[in-house]
Each structure stands twice: as C-alpha cells, then as structure tokens.
Design a protein around this motif. Structure first.
Motif, PDB file in Angstrom:
ATOM      1  N   VAL A 209       0.753  -1.084  -0.166  1.00 14.22           N
ATOM      2  CA  VAL A 209       0.134   0.066  -0.025  1.00 14.22           C
ATOM      3  C   VAL A 209       0.930   1.220   0.077  1.00 14.22           C
ATOM      4  N   ASP A 210       1.685   1.444   0.986  1.00 15.09           N
ATOM      5  CA  ASP A 210       2.243   2.848   1.172  1.00 15.09           C
ATOM      6  C   ASP A 210       3.026   3.179   0.282  1.00 15.09           C
ATOM      7  N   PRO A 211       3.738   2.448  -0.469  1.00 14.82           N
ATOM      8  CA  PRO A 211       4.777   2.947  -1.703  1.00 14.82           C
ATOM      9  C   PRO A 211       4.210   3.849  -2.755  1.00 14.82           C
ATOM     10  N   TYR A 212       2.855   3.668  -2.802  1.00 13.85           N
ATOM     11  CA  TYR A 212       2.271   4.339  -4.021  1.00 13.85           C
ATOM     12  C   TYR A 212       1.837   5.717  -4.382  1.00 13.85           C
ATOM     13  N   PRO A 213       1.789   6.671  -3.353  1.00 11.49           N
ATOM     14  CA  PRO A 213       0.828   6.621  -2.378  1.00 11.49           C
ATOM     15  C   PRO A 213      -0.572   6.803  -2.829  1.00 11.49           C
ATOM     16  N   PRO A 214      -1.579   6.037  -2.332  1.00 15.53           N
ATOM     17  CA  PRO A 214      -3.040   6.210  -2.752  1.00 15.53           C
ATOM     18  C   PRO A 214      -3.796   7.412  -2.589  1.00 15.53           C
ATOM     19  N   VAL A 215      -4.240   7.711  -3.746  1.00 16.80           N
ATOM     20  CA  VAL A 215      -5.264   9.188  -3.527  1.00 16.80           C
ATOM     21  C   VAL A 215      -6.600   8.812  -4.217  1.00 16.80           C
ATOM     22  N   GLY A 216      -7.739   9.442  -4.014  1.00 19.86           N
ATOM     23  CA  GLY A 216      -8.723   9.717  -4.901  1.00 19.86           C
ATOM     24  C   GLY A 216      -9.809   8.906  -3.985  1.00 19.86           C
ATOM     25  N   ASN A 217     -11.100   8.891  -4.326  1.00 13.12           N
ATOM     26  CA  ASN A 217     -12.228   8.537  -3.613  1.00 13.12           C
ATOM     27  C   ASN A 217     -12.543   7.105  -3.889  1.00 13.12           C
ATOM     28  N   VAL A 218     -12.777   6.351  -2.609  1.00 14.08           N
ATOM     29  CA  VAL A 218     -12.702   4.945  -2.920  1.00 14.08           C
ATOM     30  C   VAL A 218     -13.880   4.402  -3.601  1.00 14.08           C
ATOM     31  N   ASP A 219     -14.930   5.235  -3.567  1.00  9.97           N
ATOM     32  CA  ASP A 219     -16.287   4.715  -4.408  1.00  9.97           C
ATOM     33  C   ASP A 219     -16.285   5.239  -5.696  1.00  9.97           C
ATOM     34  N   SER A 220     -14.952   5.620  -6.384  1.00  8.37           N
ATOM     35  CA  SER A 220     -15.237   6.079  -7.701  1.00  8.37           C
ATOM     36  C   SER A 220     -15.386   4.858  -8.660  1.00  8.37           C
ATOM     37  N   THR A 221     -16.007   5.252  -9.900  1.00 10.84           N
ATOM     38  CA  THR A 221     -16.280   4.224 -10.872  1.00 10.84           C
ATOM     39  C   THR A 221     -14.884   3.889 -11.826  1.00 10.84           C
ATOM     40  N   ILE A 222     -14.861   2.826 -12.595  1.00  6.75           N
ATOM     41  CA  ILE A 222     -13.734   2.781 -13.330  1.00  6.75           C
ATOM     42  C   ILE A 222     -13.461   3.648 -14.438  1.00  6.75           C
ATOM     43  N   GLU A 293     -16.511  10.086   5.519  1.00  7.89           N
ATOM     44  CA  GLU A 293     -16.253  11.591   4.941  1.00  7.89           C
ATOM     45  C   GLU A 293     -14.854  11.721   4.350  1.00  7.89           C
ATOM     46  N   GLU A 294     -13.916  11.124   4.813  1.00  2.94           N
ATOM     47  CA  GLU A 294     -12.509  11.134   4.524  1.00  2.94           C
ATOM     48  C   GLU A 294     -12.241  10.166   3.154  1.00  2.94           C
ATOM     49  N   TYR A 295     -12.921   9.177   3.074  1.00  6.04           N
ATOM     50  CA  TYR A 295     -12.565   8.135   1.824  1.00  6.04           C
ATOM     51  C   TYR A 295     -13.802   8.386   1.117  1.00  6.04           C
ATOM     52  N   LEU A 296     -15.047   8.564   1.152  1.00  8.13           N
ATOM     53  CA  LEU A 296     -16.127   8.354   0.053  1.00  8.13           C
ATOM     54  C   LEU A 296     -16.303   9.877  -0.494  1.00  8.13           C
ATOM     55  N   SER A 297     -17.015   9.960  -1.559  1.00  2.00           N
ATOM     56  CA  SER A 297     -17.475  10.976  -2.078  1.00  2.00           C
ATOM     57  C   SER A 297     -18.739  11.530  -1.598  1.00  2.00           C
ATOM     58  N   VAL A 298     -18.966  12.980  -1.425  1.00  2.00           N
ATOM     59  CA  VAL A 298     -20.223  13.525  -0.978  1.00  2.00           C
ATOM     60  C   VAL A 298     -21.396  12.748  -1.231  1.00  2.00           C
ATOM     61  N   SER A 299     -21.592  12.557  -2.706  1.00  2.00           N
ATOM     62  CA  SER A 299     -22.883  11.921  -3.293  1.00  2.00           C
ATOM     63  C   SER A 299     -23.034  10.514  -2.536  1.00  2.00           C
ATOM     64  N   GLN A 300     -22.263   9.634  -2.369  1.00  2.00           N
ATOM     65  CA  GLN A 300     -22.508   8.406  -1.885  1.00  2.00           C
ATOM     66  C   GLN A 300     -22.842   8.596  -0.209  1.00  2.00           C
ATOM     67  N   ILE A 301     -21.997   9.339   0.405  1.00  2.00           N
ATOM     68  CA  ILE A 301     -22.582   9.555   1.866  1.00  2.00           C
ATOM     69  C   ILE A 301     -24.042  10.031   1.984  1.00  2.00           C
TER      70      ILE A 301
END
Length: 305
Positions: A209-222, A293-301
């Motif tokens: 995980v750590d080397p990449y470092p990940p960004v973006g909403n977890v609930d994004s579409t492809i 709120e940190e990981y998901l988009s506002v629309s999904q919450i």
C-alpha cells in the motif's frame, strides 16, 4: 469484464476434446464426471460464470478443508524451482496450502463456501484473475517464489480466493461500485497475513500500500480514471485504508460481524453500496462518519440510509 454484472445461474457443461494427448488435464469448477476418454461433464450450480482451463502439462494436487471443500491446484512444471544450492522450492505445494488455509479462514469469518471444489490455476498472464469456483494466479509469482511467505504468491493466491465471497457469493457492479469487491478482496489479504504471518503485518502495508501513495475517492467508478495505477491506488489501496480505519472505529468483532452479515444478507444477489452500509446501526454510522467522509464521495454519503 468490469462491464458485466452477472447473476447467479446453474451451469451444465459437457466438454469433449479431440486429438488430445493422453496427458491432457482439465481445470474447471463444479461436480465433475468423466464420461469417456477426453470427455467431461461439469455441473456448477448457483455460480456467476463457468470457466475452463486445459493443458497437456498440468500437474494437479488437492487438499481438503475441515468443512470438506476440495482445494485443487493445477500448476505447470516450472512451479518447482531448483535453488542454487540444489534445494527444491515447491511453489505449487505452497500455493495450494495457502489456498486451503484461506478458504478455511474466510469460511469462518464470512460464511460457508458455496461449492464442493475450489480450483486454483497457474496462469500464463500477469497477476491473477477471479471466476466463480476457479481462479488464476500468475506463473510469474510461482517462478519468482523463494520460499519466503513475504511474496506475491501469498497475497495474490489469497486475494483471488477472497473473490469467492466478494464477487461470487456477493455480486456487485464492478464498473460502478468496484470497491465492493476489490477493496474487500485486498483487505482480505491483510486479514490472512494477520492470522498466519503476524510478523509480516508491517511488511504487507509497506509492500502493498504505502509506496504508491494512494489518492482518490474509494467509491469512484472505473470510468473516472485514465490509468490502471490510478484506479488501483484509489479503489484497492485507499479502499483497504478505509476498511482498516472502519475496523478501528467499530472494533474488530463488530467489524467482522458486519462483513459476515453483508455476505449472508446479499448471498446470490447483486449488492449496492446502500445495502452494504445499511447493515450498520445508527450508532455505528455515527462512529464511522469521519472515516466515511474522508474516503467516500459526498454523493455516496448523502445517499446512505
């Protein structure tokens, strides 16, 4: 295949292979009957797909779980590596044992595996690929295995096994809601490491995980990404960070109770994020609000129950 949303179906497949060598072996899920030479029937019920792999070079072995599931591995001769000192590293035996342990562990955590057989095939392509009752693990991970469990062979084998719950048992739209299978399958790697190789927990985060470092909403579409790396970073890797934080928010027992309830409630269905989150109590939703709120988009919450 992310564009396909597959309902469960009953499969009855008869396969006949002509002009094959006597060494031909067929890797396929379901109840298998050999009808005659080079003709087989497979009955694979309540499955999202049916996939077959054939080779005249397969070496097959099996182990049984405590619950009676037959874990079977179809590997190629290159899965046995001779080290410089002449010691034979049996990557096939290791992958099979890992698959057996993963099946047993995930059954305990998430509920019974649906079929009597689970097939792992050494694949001639990168990484791995999941199907219902059969998964591929790249030959690259067999050939590069050194005997150390801190390896792709460990994490990709268990990652693909985890899809038997987070894809095969509980379906989802893998294009619009990919985190419902990808984040859960990836976090299932960590759960396995935590149980069987607790000394490698820090290694897993540092390697995976750590080397990449990940960004973006977890609930994004492809469709929101231009590269596979961006997609993996957001959905898979930030996904496991989210799940790990949710586990801290809820407590380990409540977290696994939630995942099991989800697996049982949506078994055989096409689940949605709303159904996933609806299994949390109002108190649990409040406890996890900051993480969501940190990981998901506002629309999904805002769409949550």
């Amino acid at each position: 295949g992310e564009q396909s949303v597959l309902d469960s179906a009953d499969w009855d497949v008869t396969l006949t292979v002509y002009n094959a060598a006597d060494t031909l072996k067929v890797a396929a899920p379901g109840e298998m009957t050999e009808l005659e030479t080079n003709q087989w029937r497979f009955v694979h019920n309540a499955a999202r797909d049916f996939t077959v792999s054939l080779s005249e070079s397969f070496v097959s072995n099996s182990l049984q779980t405590v619950s009676g599931v037959s874990a079977e591995l179809y590997s190629l001769p290159d899965a046995q590596i001779v080290a410089d000192d002449g010691y034979i590293i049996d990557a096939a035996a290791y992958s099979l044992s890992t698959a057996q342990r993963a099946l047993s562990m995930y059954e305990d955590l998430f509920g019974a595996y649906f079929h009597s057989r689970m097939i792992v095939v050494e694949g001639a392509f990168p990484d791995g690929m999941e199907f219902d009752g059969l998964v591929f693990v790249s030959g690259d991970w067999f050939r590069t295995f050194t005997g150390d469990p801190a390896a792709y062979l460990t994490i990709i084998t268990v990652h693909e096994i985890a899809y038997q719950w987070w894809y095969a048992r509980v379906g989802n739209d893998a294009a619009l809601n990919p985190y419902l299978d990808e984040a859960l399958a990836t976090y299932s790697e960590y759960i396995f490491i935590e149980e069987y190789y607790p000394q490698l927990r820090d290694w897993w985060w540092a390697f995976r995980v750590d080397p990449y470092p990940p960004v973006g909403n977890v609930d994004s579409t492809i469709y929101q990404f231009t590269t596979i790396r961006e997609y993996i970073n957001a959905v898979y890797l930030r996904g496991v960070r989210m799940l790990h934080q949710l586990r801290q928010d809820l407590g380990t027992q409540a977290f696994f109770d939630w995942l099991r309830a989800y697996a049982e409630a949506e078994a055989g269905q096409i689940a949605t994020p709303r159904q996933f989150w609806s299994l949390l109590t109002p108190e649990q939703l409040a406890a996890t609000q900051a993480t969501r709120e940190e990981y998901l988009s506002v629309s999904q919450i805002s769409a949550m129950p």
